[in-house]
Design a protein around this motif. Structure first.
Motif, PDB file in Angstrom:
ATOM      1  N   ARG A  28     -18.042  50.694 -31.570  1.00 27.91           N
ATOM      2  CA  ARG A  28     -17.440  51.998 -31.239  1.00 27.91           C
ATOM      3  C   ARG A  28     -18.508  52.972 -30.760  1.00 27.91           C
ATOM      4  O   ARG A  28     -18.301  53.710 -29.785  1.00 27.91           O
ATOM      5  N   THR A  29     -19.650  52.969 -31.438  1.00 27.75           N
ATOM      6  CA  THR A  29     -20.743  53.872 -31.053  1.00 27.75           C
ATOM      7  C   THR A  29     -21.250  53.552 -29.658  1.00 27.75           C
ATOM      8  O   THR A  29     -21.467  54.454 -28.836  1.00 27.75           O
ATOM      9  N   ARG A  30     -21.448  52.272 -29.374  1.00 29.56           N
ATOM     10  CA  ARG A  30     -21.953  51.866 -28.053  1.00 29.56           C
ATOM     11  C   ARG A  30     -20.963  52.217 -26.945  1.00 29.56           C
ATOM     12  O   ARG A  30     -21.358  52.596 -25.844  1.00 29.56           O
TER      13      ARG A  30
ATOM     14  N   GLN B 196     -19.006  54.702 -26.746  1.00 27.65           N
ATOM     15  CA  GLN B 196     -18.942  56.133 -26.475  1.00 27.65           C
ATOM     16  C   GLN B 196     -19.789  56.513 -25.266  1.00 27.65           C
ATOM     17  O   GLN B 196     -19.469  57.456 -24.543  1.00 27.65           O
ATOM     18  N   SER B 197     -20.874  55.757 -25.046  1.00 36.37           N
ATOM     19  CA  SER B 197     -21.763  56.069 -23.920  1.00 36.37           C
ATOM     20  C   SER B 197     -21.442  55.232 -22.683  1.00 36.37           C
ATOM     21  O   SER B 197     -22.150  55.316 -21.687  1.00 36.37           O
TER      22      SER B 197
ATOM     23  N   GLY C  79     -13.589  50.083 -28.297  1.00 34.16           N
ATOM     24  CA  GLY C  79     -13.864  51.501 -28.529  1.00 34.16           C
ATOM     25  C   GLY C  79     -13.147  52.103 -29.716  1.00 34.16           C
ATOM     26  O   GLY C  79     -13.538  53.183 -30.188  1.00 34.16           O
ATOM     27  N   TYR C  80     -12.100  51.392 -30.241  1.00 42.30           N
ATOM     28  CA  TYR C  80     -11.301  52.016 -31.303  1.00 42.30           C
ATOM     29  C   TYR C  80     -11.048  51.136 -32.526  1.00 42.30           C
ATOM     30  O   TYR C  80     -10.616  51.641 -33.561  1.00 42.30           O
TER      31      TYR C  80
ATOM     32  N   GLU D 145     -18.912  54.342 -19.636  1.00 40.31           N
ATOM     33  CA  GLU D 145     -17.782  54.882 -18.873  1.00 40.31           C
ATOM     34  C   GLU D 145     -16.589  53.937 -18.903  1.00 40.31           C
ATOM     35  O   GLU D 145     -16.750  52.719 -18.962  1.00 40.31           O
TER      36      GLU D 145
END
Length: 378
Positions: free
Chosen positions: A345-347, A349-350, A277-278, A352
């Motif tokens: 990162r984009t994926r 974001q959605s 995610g980062y 949980e």
């Protein structure tokens, strides 16, 4: 026929994992090698002969009812990047991608069936299904094989079976394989025992893209090695039994990790989620490893339903050719690493965050989950 861009817009039926138990066994594949009698094998044929045989076979394949509105292209008509995308989708082989004029690929709309014309043999036909469904893949491909055999005289010998360019494919000409996701066996260091036992009984273990490739994301391809002197039914039955046993070992290894080291397991999955995610730079191998842990976590209840399919989609979309197709340009490795990280990162974001607090307090089964890794009596 379908355009390449249209093919790319739709994920393959087997990629979505719909209505399939594919937590461990991701896909099943059946491949048949066939040659047309009285035509020189592709490796021996002259250019004009390859073109003639391709046109003959391609016309028969395109005429099949199941191939209506499918994808059909000569390899020389495709850009190198497009061919590599087809390899990454397991629709053609790396060897087929290296071919040019006189070779073609025909794929049905659902990408369940893929027929390579003039690869090593005149025809390399394959069927892919989600989960452990070798028989379903075999039935689907059997109908195609029967229909083409009515139109083309296949090279066949009463003693040797179907005649093929490589002697290892003589007989049935069939390769049956399954793609397995085995992160727990890798993490608990049992994978060596499993692979050794599999090799001992004459099955082959390969990486993500078959022979000569490494395992990425804890994915292993297991298939039969012999095709001569054994019926298709016997090959499939033996492979089914072994795959089912490996699946049990992987499931038990996951339960054992949850029972013995719940906090460490949660930490692995949480760190993978955070890194994906980062992070701003990702090489393929590292990205696959982190997605693999998320996929295992999804199967164990750390994430909502549907997360496994998201992970499978990410594994496909971050591969080099898919990345460059997405970017609309050829990219240097360093550029691919940046875009790969951006996509992930984009994926994320959605997606949980993992339900870590719930599972660290969960009790696993007390039974011995190590099991016997000897497949010889299977």
């Amino acid at each position: 026929m379908m355009r390449f861009s249209t093919l790319m817009k739709h994920p393959a039926d087997w990629m979505t994992g719909k209505n399939a138990n594919n937590e461990v066994v991701i896909t099943s594949r059946i491949r048949l090698a066939r040659n047309v009698r009285d035509l020189p094998f592709p490796g021996w044929a002259k250019k004009a002969e390859r073109i003639d045989s391709m046109e003959l076979i391609r016309g028969k394949v395109e005429a099949l009812k199941v191939m209506k509105n499918g994808f059909s292209h000569e390899l020389s008509e495709l850009e190198p990047l497009q061919k590599q995308v087809l390899v990454e989708r397991h629709l053609i082989s790396r060897e087929q991608a290296a071919r040019g004029q006189g070779s073609a690929a025909v794929v049905d709309r659902g990408q369940r069936l893929s027929l390579m014309i003039n690869e090593e043999d005149h025809l390399r036909m394959q069927s892919i299904r989600a989960g452990l469904h070798l028989r379903e893949a075999h039935r689907l491909l059997g109908k195609v094989d029967d229909a083409l055999e009515d139109e083309l005289a296949f090279a066949f010998d009463a003693d040797l079976g179907y005649l093929t360019a490589c002697p290892t494919n003589l007989g049935t000409g069939m390769r049956a394989s399954a793609m397995l996701h085995l992160p727990a066996l890798v993490l608990t260091e049992q994978i060596g025992q499993v692979l050794q036992a599999v090799n001992k009984i004459g099955l082959a273990v390969r990486g993500l893209f078959g022979e000569g490739t490494e395992s990425l994301g804890h994915l292993f391809q297991i298939s039969n090695q012999s095709t001569l002197g054994e019926s298709e039914e016997a090959i499939i039955s033996r492979l089914e039994r072994v795959i089912a046993q490996i699946e049990t070992h992987e499931t038990n290894a996951r339960l054992k990790m949850l029972e013995d080291e719940p906090n460490q397991l949660s930490d692995r999955i949480g760190r993978a989620y955070g890194t994906l995610g980062y992070a701003t730079i990702f090489e393929s191998k590292e990205a696959f490893s982190h997605i693999s842990l998320l996929r295992m976590g999804a199967a164990m209840g750390y994430f909502p339903e549907g997360t496994m399919q998201v992970c499978d989609s990410m594994m496909m979309d971050i591969q080099p050719a898919h990345l460059q197709l997405h970017a609309g340009a050829e990219l240097e490795p360093e550029e691919r690493d940046l875009i790969r990280a951006e996509i992930l990162r984009t994926r994320l974001q959605s997606l949980e965050a993992p339900a870590i607090n719930v599972l660290t307090n969960k009790n696993a089964s007390d039974e011995d989950t190590t099991g016997d890794l000897n497949f010889e009596n299977e």
